[in-house]
Design a protein around this motif. Sequence first.
Motif, PDB file in Angstrom:
ATOM      1  N   ASP A  92       0.819  -1.080  -0.019  1.00 40.38           N
ATOM      2  CA  ASP A  92      -0.127   0.164   0.065  1.00 40.38           C
ATOM      3  C   ASP A  92       1.039   1.335   0.048  1.00 40.38           C
ATOM      4  O   ASP A  92       1.698   1.565   0.827  1.00 40.38           O
ATOM      5  N   ASN A 125      -5.135  -4.558  -1.536  1.00 45.37           N
ATOM      6  CA  ASN A 125      -4.757  -3.162  -0.920  1.00 45.37           C
ATOM      7  C   ASN A 125      -5.857  -2.347  -0.054  1.00 45.37           C
ATOM      8  O   ASN A 125      -7.047  -2.830  -0.126  1.00 45.37           O
ATOM      9  N   LYS A 126      -5.270  -1.699   0.703  1.00 48.65           N
ATOM     10  CA  LYS A 126      -6.332  -0.833   1.597  1.00 48.65           C
ATOM     11  C   LYS A 126      -7.006   0.359   0.773  1.00 48.65           C
ATOM     12  O   LYS A 126      -6.139   1.011  -0.012  1.00 48.65           O
ATOM     13  N   ARG A 131      -9.775  -2.957   4.188  1.00 47.59           N
ATOM     14  CA  ARG A 131      -9.750  -4.097   3.350  1.00 47.59           C
ATOM     15  C   ARG A 131     -11.061  -5.027   3.575  1.00 47.59           C
ATOM     16  O   ARG A 131     -11.705  -4.944   4.679  1.00 47.59           O
TER      17      ARG A 131
END
Length: 283
Positions: A92, A125-126, A131
């Motif tokens: 990220d 990915n955040k 998430r």
Amino acid sequence: MQQSSKIPRLLIISLDGFRHNYLHEHNLPTLNRFRNEGVQAKHGMQPTFPTMTFPNHISIATGMYQEDHGVVYNIFYDRLLNITIGMSNDRDNRQWSNPKVEPLWITATKQKVKCAVLFWPACQNKFNGIRPLIYSWSYTDDIPFREKIDNAISYFREINFYLSEPDKQGHTYGPDSPKVRDTLIRLDGDIEYLLYKVKCELNDDLNIIILSDHGMTKVKKVIRPFVDKYLNKKSVETSILSGALFNVMPRTGLTETVYNSLRNIPNVTVFKRNEIPERFRYS
């Protein structure tokens, strides 16, 4: 399918590079059963420009054009973050910090809906620090499709599911090749297996959406701007050539030189960023 339960279950399957007329050109009884017995888009799905896997899967998940969600290529350089972003980005790097860019699995997670995302681009990915409950870290073809189906069935409430086929075979062998035909027939059998599992383990209680991100066509000629001497590589900062699209960032003071050089390529249309037609939603 039977009537859904009070809290509907949903499975979304993306078959990468599934061309619109594959359903008519090949013997695919299970996939055609979805088309004939279910609901289909009357005029099909129109991909966003450019018609590539990463940007179109983010468009499907967010409902946004590429100029809005920011993913403009399968791999590209972000000048603001000073990083290269692609589907293989495991880390990220603040690339999803815009609160307006929200995939449906993040919306579901925020609403306390159990959600799993398997192999969908950027699912690891955040997005604004969030998430989904269940996600896959990276894509792999080493796990058979039916094993992925078994894993998906075991989760449930909502699942997004990405498969790289038949895109991989289409790029390698061409959309009209026996390899693509064999892959489609195998996928059709795998979808039949999915329906069997849904009937046995979920009491036929599942809403299924099958879609694709883009189509596929034959390539008659490949143009390589640097190798074919249309453009001096030293005149650009960065460049990405993939499929039918070539993106370049000219060095300071060389914009017109690069622009005029690219215009010499036969059957190619060249746009400066501020001249890209509005219909592409790409500037």
